[in-house]
Every structure is written in C-alpha cells, then in structure tokens.
Design an enzyme around this catalytic site. Structure first.
Site, short mmCIF file in Angstrom:
data_model
loop_
_atom_site.label_atom_id
_atom_site.label_comp_id
_atom_site.label_asym_id
_atom_site.label_seq_id
_atom_site.Cartn_x
_atom_site.Cartn_y
_atom_site.Cartn_z
CG ASP A 1 -11.06 -20.96 -12.36
OD1 ASP A 1 -11.81 -21.63 -11.83
OD2 ASP A 1 -11.57 -20.28 -13.59
CD GLU B 1 4.86 -23.47 -24.77
OE1 GLU B 1 5.96 -24.25 -25.03
OE2 GLU B 1 4.83 -22.52 -23.72
CD1 TRP B 2 0.02 -28.00 -29.54
CD2 TRP B 2 -1.77 -26.99 -29.47
NE1 TRP B 2 -0.72 -29.01 -29.88
CE2 TRP B 2 -2.12 -28.23 -29.58
CE3 TRP B 2 -2.68 -26.16 -29.25
CZ2 TRP B 2 -3.32 -28.86 -29.61
CZ3 TRP B 2 -4.19 -26.65 -29.26
CH2 TRP B 2 -4.41 -28.03 -29.53
CB ILE B 3 0.40 -27.22 -23.60
CG1 ILE B 3 0.92 -25.68 -23.38
CG2 ILE B 3 0.90 -28.01 -22.84
CD1 ILE B 3 2.33 -25.40 -23.34
P1 ADP Z 1 -11.65 -21.20 -21.41
O1 ADP Z 1 -11.14 -20.13 -21.02
O2 ADP Z 1 -12.89 -21.07 -22.42
O3 ADP Z 1 -12.43 -21.96 -20.10
P2 ADP Z 1 -9.51 -22.83 -21.44
O4 ADP Z 1 -8.38 -22.05 -21.22
O5 ADP Z 1 -9.76 -23.74 -20.23
O6 ADP Z 1 -10.61 -22.17 -22.10
O7 ADP Z 1 -9.07 -23.93 -22.63
C1 ADP Z 1 -10.15 -24.65 -23.24
C2 ADP Z 1 -9.57 -26.00 -23.73
O8 ADP Z 1 -8.27 -26.00 -24.53
C3 ADP Z 1 -8.70 -26.70 -22.32
O9 ADP Z 1 -9.54 -27.67 -21.73
C4 ADP Z 1 -7.53 -27.28 -22.77
O10 ADP Z 1 -7.99 -28.58 -23.36
C5 ADP Z 1 -7.14 -26.61 -24.14
N1 ADP Z 1 -6.15 -25.94 -24.08
C6 ADP Z 1 -5.93 -24.85 -23.29
N2 ADP Z 1 -4.72 -24.22 -23.47
C7 ADP Z 1 -3.99 -24.89 -24.18
C8 ADP Z 1 -2.80 -24.70 -24.74
N3 ADP Z 1 -1.79 -23.82 -24.47
N4 ADP Z 1 -2.33 -25.87 -25.56
C9 ADP Z 1 -3.25 -26.54 -26.10
N5 ADP Z 1 -4.51 -26.61 -25.38
C10 ADP Z 1 -4.93 -25.84 -24.80
#
Ligand code: ADP
Length: 288
Positions: A195, A92-94
């Site tokens: 984490d 899901e996009w948050i």
């Molecule tokens: P990684 O596994 O490479 O560390 P993350 O899961 O932390 O990646 O996601 C990278 C960035 O994407 C996050 O810092 C956040 O800003 C954005 N992000 C992560 N999940 C979502 C989501 N479900 N919807 C929108 N943006 C997200």
C-alpha cells in the site's frame, strides 16, 4: 479516548499518560500521539474494525522488519479494550526531518527488500487494503493470484455495491480473460509493502525513511512500483536509487496501469465514483 489508551498501555507496564493529542493524515483510523512515563507512542484505534485488522498491520510491520533492509516502527502491542471493544495498535513514535539523501535511502532499501528471496505469491489468511478485507492463500502463480484474489475480488465488491455494473463490468471481465497477455505467471516474488503511496512512508531521526501502514503480500515488485507512480509523492532520486539496485524490466511500462488498476478499483469501492473514470480509461486501453 485517553482512558481507553491508558488501559491499553497498562499491558506493557506503561504508566500515566502525560500528553496526548490527535494525529491527522490517515484515511481510516483515529490516531494519537501519546507521551507516557517511559516514552512516546503512536496509537491507532478503530471501533468499527475487527482486531484482526490491526494484527495484520502489526504482522506486516514485523515481516518487513525481519528482512533487515528498511526501517519500520517497533510495534508494542495490539489490544482490544474490553470495556468498549475498541481494537488498537500501539507503536514507536517516529519523528524526524528529511535530509538530502532520504529519498535515495528509501529507494535503495525498498529495492533491497524486493530483492530478498521468497517463494509463492499472495498471503496466508486475511489481509486488508484500507478497510476492505481479502481472504488469501499462497498461490503458485502470480497471474492467478493477481487476477482471482485481487482484481476479481475487488470487482465482486464493486458488483455488490453497485459501483461495477453494465458496460464497466463486461469490459472488466473481458480484461480478466486476457490478462495473461501482460501479467507474468511466475515473476520473481518479493515481499511487498502492498500500500505504498506517498503517505505511507515517513522520515525518522537522522533523515532515515520508515515504511508505515503496510498491506503486506508476496508478489511481483512491479505491482508496488506501479502504485508509487499512481498518486505521486516519490521523487526521481527515489526511482534512480531503486533502479540502481533492482532495475525494472523493459515490459514494466506495458503493464504498469494493469497494476494500478487494482488500487483504483479498491479506491472506487471505498471512496466512490471519482475513481470510476480512471478505471474505465485503463480498461479501454487494454480491451479494444
Ligand atoms: P491510517 O491507517 O488511518 O491510514 P496511518 O498509519 O497512515 O493511518 O497514520 C496516519 C498519520 O499518522 C500518517 O500520515 C503519519 O503522518 C502519522 N504516523 C503514522 N505512523 C506514525 C508513527 N509511528 N509515528 C508518528 N507518526 C505516525
């Protein structure tokens, strides 16, 4: 990349991608905002990793969701693109804006998650911290899990990479021998995100906090709280709210850095010597 994601989305009967752009901010993966016919998605891909890497993340999100305490994005699927062998995770996009009480809600809900009943320490099977893999099983003692499956595993990785040797190695081994002075054998076990630095929570609609990118385990909640304090990003309102639901013990301060040590060792192993000084400082403090 669009083709790979398009093929992935077919698995959930989603059609043409209408908009796609890269999202930055993560440490490890390529990430994309995707708008398709039915809705928006957040998609992560990583060609270098095994699909179990994203399966573990998806499992962690669903374990947290099942606690019913704190929000996480809905996971739509984990797939490996057959043509390019690229694993991907679609969720899901948050998106949202922080409100005055966002930090407070985060603190209260994280504490509520930690208060839930769970037995044993560790995890069953593979888990990942960043790109580094641990093989786990459920332990009866938190002390042995933390010492052998966490600290020692990172030390071994460091030894094989050359980042841990000589005096650093000796001192770390001395520390492990007397870890029982500070780390409890059977503290209350909690579901931990695993984490939780400032980049692994975000705000959704209505100012509601969401946990993202877990490295799930069962363990002592002080381990989680110590990591929130290592790199910052959490406000006093967050801590006050957490403590009002689940107060930390008076011994927390005496072992906080021993819990931060695991994360510093993992950072040393992944990102290099810039974390070495902090590792040495903590070890010196406990091994006179
Ligand atoms: P990684 O596994 O490479 O560390 P993350 O899961 O932390 O990646 O996601 C990278 C960035 O994407 C996050 O810092 C956040 O800003 C954005 N992000 C992560 N999940 C979502 C989501 N479900 N919807 C929108 N943006 C997200």
């Amino acid at each position: 990349m669009k083709d790979i994601i398009q093929r992935g989305l077919k698995q959930i009967q989603e059609e043409d991608i209408q908009e796609i752009h890269a999202v930055t901010g993560g440490d490890i993966n390529e990430a994309y905002y995707v708008r398709a016919k039915h809705q928006e998605y957040f998609v992560k891909l990583n060609k270098e990793m095994d699909v179990s890497f994203f399966e573990f993340e998806a499992e962690g999100l669903s374990v947290i969701r099942r606690t019913g305490t704190i929000d996480v994005p809905v996971v739509y699927g984990v797939w490996e693109d057959k043509e390019t062998q690229t694993p991907m995770l679609c969720m899901e996009w948050i998106e949202g804006k922080k409100e005055n009480n966002t930090d407070e809600i985060l603190g209260e809900r994280l504490a509520a998650m930690h208060l839930g009943e769970i037995t044993g320490y560790g995890w069953e099977g593979k888990s990942y911290i960043g790109k580094l893999m641990h093989d786990n099983h459920i332990h009866k003692s938190w002390l042995t899990y933390y010492r052998d499956a966490r600290l020692l595993e990172q030390i071994k990785i460091g030894q094989s990479q050359g980042s841990i040797s000589g005096k650093r190695n000796k001192q770390l081994m001395k520390l492990l021998e007397k870890l029982d002075k500070w780390i409890p054998d059977k503290p209350k076990s909690s579901i931990l995100h695993g984490d939780l630095w400032g980049g692994n929570w975000m705000t959704g609609k209505g100012g509601i906090p969401y946990l993202i990118d877990p490295s799930i385990l069962y363990g002592h909640h002080e381990f989680e709280m110590a990591f929130t304090q290592l790199f910052g990003g959490f406000s006093q309102r967050f801590y006050d709210a957490y403590h009002s639901v689940f107060p930390l013990s008076t011994e927390y301060e005496t072992r906080k850095e021993l819990y931060q040590l695991y994360y510093l060792l993992a950072h040393l192993n992944m990102f290099g010597e810039s974390y070495g000084g902090s590792v040495d400082r903590i070890v010196r403090k406990y091994v006179k």
